[in-house]
Scaffold this active site. Structure first.
Site, PDB file in Angstrom:
ATOM      1  CG  HIS B  57      -1.874  -1.467   1.627  1.00 57.59           C
ATOM      2  ND1 HIS B  57      -2.396  -1.461   0.169  1.00 57.59           N
ATOM      3  CD2 HIS B  57      -1.416  -2.287   2.436  1.00 57.59           C
ATOM      4  CE1 HIS B  57      -3.107  -2.606   0.597  1.00 57.59           C
ATOM      5  NE2 HIS B  57      -3.183  -3.230   1.555  1.00 57.59           N
ATOM      6  CG  HIS B 219      -5.842  -5.671   1.138  1.00 56.47           C
ATOM      7  ND1 HIS B 219      -7.382  -5.369   1.707  1.00 56.47           N
ATOM      8  CD2 HIS B 219      -4.518  -6.281   1.317  1.00 56.47           C
ATOM      9  CE1 HIS B 219      -6.129  -5.534   3.019  1.00 56.47           C
ATOM     10  NE2 HIS B 219      -5.105  -5.033   2.841  1.00 56.47           N
TER      11      HIS B 219
END
Lengths: 333, 333
Positions: B57, B219
């Site tokens: 991320h 995700h």
């Protein structure tokens, strides 16, 4: 093609409107003339820097407009040179009476249109110096280029020359340090995938699932060859070989390194790449004075990365460290 | 799979080594314990902020370590929670005697492991407060979540609570403003493509060439539905409808807006999207006090974007504007 756009024909104009809305205090965007200027331009007595080129390389150039860097940027359509009238309008808008430096990446259309704009500006009494950026050592000539292409070093030229202008450097001095930075710079890029322009709607070239383009340009221009994908540590070593062969760095020299993503490569990979760069340069006795890791000179959504190494003087490091306040690069301000 | 990596098993460790090499003056990276800390930690008397979560991320969370934001970050493997020992080690390393705030995105593994670490820290006499981030209003429960997912608002929580800690706020105060920011925030995301983890080597899900995932997680978790791609202005309007339905903003309220790229979306599109956001919010009488456009809370190379809207007080704006000096977010320092 899946993109967050409306009509492909309106992408650049609508992105400009968004940039204006996002930076109301710092930027002034002229949507009809299609340029982005510092909100406080023109600044009397300050040398102004104007750059530009095709869109699709963001944050370059519009994201580098602000205190300590560019006074204006002229975005063309995607991968298309800005036109002379547009460059002239930007030049006139930011001229503070001390002259204007045009920072031009070496592509035939850009060079021609900036040259014409410089002549038109001269007719109106504005002194213009041009700094040509041609740092990409992968190929000598390319699809839209006589000579080497201008890529990652553009950021360093704009930052360092911009700082010199901000502190009161004269026209010749600002242009001179910009040229010195370009001369001291070399870049090399790899593509894993091609970028997709909104107009074409499909990737600019095809690349098999296990192959990469070695020495790719920022519009997807071919490089030296295609080859099978190799581990990052080998790719970094090959790129640095090419860079240091073209622009040798001696034991004890200081450099600024740019690890630049071409748009679609995650930061996780770019940091991994920087680790490999640091290892190789340390082996060779090169001192990394400063470094920057991220997506700065991109090719839309191309998965790829470029390395730029600039051999720097203490003076260049001082100017690199000077405050900068732009959408794409900011520190000390 | 084409990525700039060596062995897929080594990606996170090697990227950490690169991050350390890239920020030698500002960060201290403990490669064996796998955490990133401010170089000047622990700071006596200052409340410390620790966050973490799966890698992939970036720049979240490691890129937000530095003055005015996080004191430490614990990166797990890609899309995998950090372990309790790792979180405990980071917590102990940065505790300056005034307590530690854990900023935790609401995923089951993260919540469990941070809770265990907080208990272990308490056993060693360190007071820990936890701020849970659960801003994603697309779905109520999801693949790895009981309740809403934590996404883009994490950046705002870390920035604003981090500024409160930097200026000397006490443990309860820092935690309180972090919770208030989360409560005032709502996010919604779209995916055009899936991201590819190094371990799996192929996209996390399949999406037809003309379809998008509406309300996707960071995700790749499913959202509300799939639908045909629509123009950006329609997608923005739908996302803002969902956001403002979940967290109403009244006429005259001030907000901070984050237009966040999920990794593979060019800045050109993100600015275009921000232009649409500004138009819709202006229609509804919402005042955008501050805004941020770029790739901040990503999902590897996923083409996608998220919108976060946080209704802010003048105090939150003051803390947002406070100096911050991290690899991923920097101003005024």
């Amino acid at each position: 093609m899946k993109k967050f756009i409306n009509d492909p024909a309106d992408v650049v104009a609508e992105a400009l409107a968004g940039l204006a809305a996002a930076h109301p205090d710092d930027l002034r965007v002229d949507v009809s003339e299609q340029y982005i200027a510092r909100a406080d331009a023109p600044r009397g007595g300050k040398v102004a820097l104007v750059s530009g080129g095709g869109s699709g390389h963001e944050p370059l150039h519009g994201g580098f407009v602000g205190t300590g860097m560019l006074d204006a940027a002229c975005p063309g359509e995607v991968f298309t040179s800005p036109v002379p009238d547009q460059i002239l309008a930007a030049t006139k808008a930011v001229d503070g009476g001390a002259g204007v430096v045009h920072v031009v990446k070496n592509y035939t259309g850009d060079v021609m249109n900036f040259q014409l704009a410089a002549e038109l500006a001269a007719d109106e009494g504005i002194a213009v110096e041009t700094v040509l950026v041609d740092d990409d050592v992968a190929v000598e000539n390319s699809t839209w280029t006589a000579g080497r292409r201008g890529t990652g070093a553009t950021l360093l030229v704009e930052k360092i020359a911009g700082a010199r202008a901000e502190e009161g450097g004269k026209l010749a001095e600002v242009a001179a340090i910009g040229r010195e930075v370009n001369t001291a710079s070399a870049s090399f890029a790899y593509a894993l995938t091609a970028g997709t322009t909104p107009a074409a709607g499909r990737p600019g070239f095809d690349l098999p699932e296990d192959e990469i383009e070695v020495g790719v340009g920022i519009h997807g221009e071919p490089g030296r060859r295609r080859e099978k994908l190799r581990p990052a540590r080998e790719l970094v070593r090959s790129a640095l070989d090419a860079i240091l062969e073209a622009k040798p760095v001696n034991d004890g020299d200081q450099v600024i390194v740019l690890v630049n993503g071409l748009g679609g490569t995650p930061l996780l990979e770019l940091y991994l790449v920087y680790g490999e760069v640091a290892t190789v340069l340390a082996e060779r006795g090169v001192r990394v004075a400063r470094r920057l890791v991220g997506n700065y000179v991109t090719s839309l959504d191309m998965a790829g990365m470029s390395l730029t190494v600039t051999r720097v003087t203490d003076e260049m490091i001082r100017l690199w460290d000077a405050p900068v306040r732009t959408p794409g690069l900011r520190w000390g301000a």
